[in-house]
Design a protein around this motif. Sequence first.
Motif, PDB file in Angstrom:
ATOM      1  N   ALA A   2      -2.010  43.762 -20.897  1.00  0.00           N
ATOM      2  CA  ALA A   2      -2.336  44.624 -21.498  1.00  0.00           C
ATOM      3  C   ALA A   2      -3.654  45.253 -21.710  1.00  0.00           C
ATOM      4  N   GLN A   3      -3.788  46.774 -21.433  1.00  0.00           N
ATOM      5  CA  GLN A   3      -4.353  47.965 -22.237  1.00  0.00           C
ATOM      6  C   GLN A   3      -5.208  48.101 -20.745  1.00  0.00           C
ATOM      7  N   GLY A   4      -3.820  47.853 -19.558  1.00  0.00           N
ATOM      8  CA  GLY A   4      -4.577  48.059 -17.979  1.00  0.00           C
ATOM      9  C   GLY A   4      -4.496  46.824 -16.983  1.00  0.00           C
ATOM     10  N   GLU A   5      -5.144  46.207 -18.001  1.00  0.00           N
ATOM     11  CA  GLU A   5      -5.766  44.576 -17.454  1.00  0.00           C
ATOM     12  C   GLU A   5      -4.434  43.523 -16.729  1.00  0.00           C
ATOM     13  N   LYS A   6      -4.264  43.000 -16.541  1.00  0.00           N
ATOM     14  CA  LYS A   6      -3.213  41.696 -15.185  1.00  0.00           C
ATOM     15  C   LYS A   6      -3.491  40.251 -14.965  1.00  0.00           C
ATOM     16  N   LYS A   7      -3.179  39.650 -16.012  1.00  0.00           N
ATOM     17  CA  LYS A   7      -3.520  37.703 -15.230  1.00  0.00           C
ATOM     18  C   LYS A   7      -2.425  37.176 -14.920  1.00  0.00           C
ATOM     19  N   THR A   8      -2.631  36.386 -14.510  1.00  0.00           N
ATOM     20  CA  THR A   8      -1.054  35.364 -13.584  1.00  0.00           C
ATOM     21  C   THR A   8      -1.309  34.029 -14.074  1.00  0.00           C
ATOM     22  N   TRP A   9      -0.312  32.971 -14.166  1.00  0.00           N
ATOM     23  CA  TRP A   9      -0.764  31.762 -14.189  1.00  0.00           C
ATOM     24  C   TRP A   9       0.833  31.198 -13.035  1.00  0.00           C
ATOM     25  N   ASP A  10       0.227  30.871 -12.197  1.00  0.00           N
ATOM     26  CA  ASP A  10       1.123  30.602 -11.195  1.00  0.00           C
ATOM     27  C   ASP A  10       1.630  28.863 -11.401  1.00  0.00           C
ATOM     28  N   TYR A  11       3.022  28.271 -11.773  1.00  0.00           N
ATOM     29  CA  TYR A  11       3.468  26.809 -11.728  1.00  0.00           C
ATOM     30  C   TYR A  11       4.631  26.137 -10.957  1.00  0.00           C
ATOM     31  N   LYS A  12       4.324  25.957 -10.232  1.00  0.00           N
ATOM     32  CA  LYS A  12       4.971  25.063  -9.325  1.00  0.00           C
ATOM     33  C   LYS A  12       6.006  23.907  -9.604  1.00  0.00           C
ATOM     34  N   VAL A  13       7.076  24.521  -9.876  1.00  0.00           N
ATOM     35  CA  VAL A  13       8.133  23.217  -9.697  1.00  0.00           C
ATOM     36  C   VAL A  13       9.194  22.849  -9.328  1.00  0.00           C
ATOM     37  N   LEU A  14       9.439  21.726  -8.591  1.00  0.00           N
ATOM     38  CA  LEU A  14      10.065  20.846  -7.938  1.00  0.00           C
ATOM     39  C   LEU A  14      11.464  20.541  -8.552  1.00  0.00           C
ATOM     40  N   ARG A  15      12.264  20.924  -8.008  1.00  0.00           N
ATOM     41  CA  ARG A  15      14.053  20.880  -8.216  1.00  0.00           C
ATOM     42  C   ARG A  15      14.275  19.832  -7.569  1.00  0.00           C
ATOM     43  N   LYS A  16      14.739  18.545  -7.880  1.00  0.00           N
ATOM     44  CA  LYS A  16      15.112  17.640  -7.421  1.00  0.00           C
ATOM     45  C   LYS A  16      16.516  17.708  -7.019  1.00  0.00           C
ATOM     46  N   ALA A  17      17.081  16.867  -5.830  1.00  0.00           N
ATOM     47  CA  ALA A  17      18.397  16.569  -5.813  1.00  0.00           C
ATOM     48  C   ALA A  17      19.048  15.480  -6.351  1.00  0.00           C
ATOM     49  N   LYS A  18      20.293  16.078  -7.001  1.00  0.00           N
ATOM     50  CA  LYS A  18      21.108  14.811  -7.886  1.00  0.00           C
ATOM     51  C   LYS A  18      22.064  13.932  -7.657  1.00  0.00           C
ATOM     52  N   ILE A  19      22.222  13.098  -6.817  1.00  0.00           N
ATOM     53  CA  ILE A  19      23.000  12.598  -6.035  1.00  0.00           C
ATOM     54  C   ILE A  19      23.942  11.006  -6.856  1.00  0.00           C
ATOM     55  N   LYS A  40      16.112  26.449  -7.137  1.00  0.00           N
ATOM     56  CA  LYS A  40      16.697  25.760  -6.618  1.00  0.00           C
ATOM     57  C   LYS A  40      16.418  24.557  -5.811  1.00  0.00           C
ATOM     58  N   VAL A  41      17.434  23.940  -5.399  1.00  0.00           N
ATOM     59  CA  VAL A  41      16.820  22.488  -4.574  1.00  0.00           C
ATOM     60  C   VAL A  41      15.640  22.958  -3.622  1.00  0.00           C
ATOM     61  N   GLY A  42      14.324  21.895  -4.468  1.00  0.00           N
ATOM     62  CA  GLY A  42      13.191  21.928  -3.740  1.00  0.00           C
ATOM     63  C   GLY A  42      12.165  22.102  -4.551  1.00  0.00           C
ATOM     64  N   LYS A  43      11.486  23.162  -3.669  1.00  0.00           N
ATOM     65  CA  LYS A  43       9.693  23.882  -3.990  1.00  0.00           C
ATOM     66  C   LYS A  43      10.279  24.803  -4.948  1.00  0.00           C
ATOM     67  N   ASN A  44       9.533  25.610  -5.955  1.00  0.00           N
ATOM     68  CA  ASN A  44       9.935  26.841  -6.988  1.00  0.00           C
ATOM     69  C   ASN A  44       8.684  27.583  -7.327  1.00  0.00           C
ATOM     70  N   LEU A  45       8.516  28.542  -6.984  1.00  0.00           N
ATOM     71  CA  LEU A  45       7.247  28.983  -7.746  1.00  0.00           C
ATOM     72  C   LEU A  45       7.714  30.350  -9.085  1.00  0.00           C
ATOM     73  N   ILE A  46       6.755  30.162 -10.027  1.00  0.00           N
ATOM     74  CA  ILE A  46       7.276  30.224 -11.434  1.00  0.00           C
ATOM     75  C   ILE A  46       5.448  31.024 -11.566  1.00  0.00           C
ATOM     76  N   VAL A  47       5.932  32.736 -11.951  1.00  0.00           N
ATOM     77  CA  VAL A  47       4.454  32.691 -12.340  1.00  0.00           C
ATOM     78  C   VAL A  47       4.875  33.519 -13.643  1.00  0.00           C
ATOM     79  N   ASN A  86       3.166  21.588 -11.065  1.00  0.00           N
ATOM     80  CA  ASN A  86       3.857  20.271 -10.573  1.00  0.00           C
ATOM     81  C   ASN A  86       4.655  19.440 -11.341  1.00  0.00           C
ATOM     82  N   ALA A  87       5.253  20.290 -11.708  1.00  0.00           N
ATOM     83  CA  ALA A  87       6.457  19.569 -12.842  1.00  0.00           C
ATOM     84  C   ALA A  87       8.101  19.610 -12.314  1.00  0.00           C
ATOM     85  N   GLU A  88       8.331  18.263 -12.337  1.00  0.00           N
ATOM     86  CA  GLU A  88      10.051  18.561 -11.318  1.00  0.00           C
ATOM     87  C   GLU A  88      10.771  18.146 -12.639  1.00  0.00           C
TER      88      GLU A  88
END
Length: 563
Positions: free
Chosen positions: A408-425, A396-403, A354-356
């Motif tokens: 390792a050794q055939g195993e996988k694990k993910t962390w999801d991070y939501k990032v909001l890029r705010k428009a700068k005017i 991109k301007v708006g909501k972004n998802l970074i995964v 939930n970073a901005e």
Amino acid sequence: MRNANLLFLIRITLYVLLICFLFFIGTASALLTSDGIDPLDMEGGSRPLAMGGAFVGLADDLYSLAYNPGGLAWTKGLALDLRDINNYSLMQSSPTGNGDAVGFIFTTKKLTGLSVGTTEVSFGTNTLSLVYGTKFSLLPILANLSFAKQTGVGISIKTILGSNYSQTGQSDLSAVGWDMDLGFLYKANEWSRLGLSLQNILPQNMLGGGIAKWSNGVNEEIPANYKLGYSAKLIGDDDALNYDYTKGLIISGQLGSSSLRTTYGLGAELGWSKKFFFRIGYGNSALNYGLGWRLEDGGIDFAYYKEAVTNQQRAEFSFVYFPGKWILVQKLEEIKKPVLILGDALQTVSIADNAETYDEKIDVSGKVKSEVEVYINGARAYVDAAKTFKTWVPLKVGKNLIVVELRAQGEKKTWDYKVLRKAKIVVAEEEKIDQQIKAAVIPEVKARLIEEKKVIEQTKEKVEVLVTLGVVEVKPKEEFVLEDRITRGELATWIVKAAGFDLPEVKKDVYVDVPKDHVLAPYIKVVSNLELLEPFPDGTFRPEAFVSKKEGEEIFRNFGIEQ
């Protein structure tokens, strides 16, 4: 030395395939062959059938048991396929815990509506198949070759448990027999596969197999069949050519030949949210299609397809179960190991959920444990000797998802991070008031200007939110004037976008000055239907006219907003 071993393996494989093509694919002329029937045909399943049967080059789930046992080493699960009470199958695939897998298929089939001359024919059979699949790397001499690790091989022993052949005016016949399939699956890279399936490859009467022994004493050769297939995972969140966390697209193609017929198939699978799937394919000179629904450990599939032998359209349902942990044999020392080796593998990471930010890109860096691979939105990140990684991800301007994914050794694990890029005017009033504050000499005037600037900054933040959400459009590097008056057409657009209303199809002119092809016609139609903006007494809307203070206050009251 490795190259020599690889060339030797390729040559031997080619020689074996050539021999299979020349000698194992024989012809037969008897009861079943004349009707185009393979008594040991165990292919089925709603997912492969909906994709035109083009599954030999995909073989990414337990249906590799029937189509290509070369993919079995990477699969597990249980499936029940049901067309009707006379046509169903049950199959199971279980990893052994040693990099290979075993499985079985039990199939009941009944073919009706066949004809020989003027007589009607039906054929029913119960078949059982025992299947084993592994990788070429199981052999010590090939254990370190990447080619061997990515190539699976499987064998299937199939037997006719019982059968019945019925023809009008003749006595019923039954048959028993057995044969063997051999399959290969090569993972060319992370997103594409090549498969080869050699079916019913035993020469006639070899070890008592390769034939159907009829109750009237006649032995009939079981027709051999070979199929070559290819598949590509073009879109997806895991091992795909193009990364997309919520959507998926797989395509596949296949060619086959036997003494019964030459076949080809094309298929595609589209997925949404990893839960819903639409499949389409072309096989047996007909268009097939189907649907799929997946839960965490299972799902339901449906297919509508054309059956090759009877040339009739059929419908089939499949119920599948893919357990999270299903290992046939687990060594004692493996049980003592931690179940999840990636639990604390991501030691540090530079971003938070939930970073901005106003920036066009964001730094994704961190540190991981040893022997861990890092993927950012599907692209592999470089990990240096200090076990740190760093990459930049465009926003991109708006909501972004970074995964962030660790492997390792055939195993996988993910962390999801939501990032909001705010428009700068850029606000015109802000620059003007900065100049006034700088030039102010009287303390009271300077204090008043500072307070005015705070109001402008607060208003600017609200406008940036609207721009970020796409409600208000501001061109890059264009100044936004807070004191500018807005037109009725602009206000209609902002209201519709802010409220999330669907745009209707405009089939006739909305007003005399808003024809149906006007760029703002859908927006004006919405606000007019909701009576948020009324037309003028002369029946015009005047989209270029400025909004009056009275109109603005009325609209805000309708939305429950106090001025």
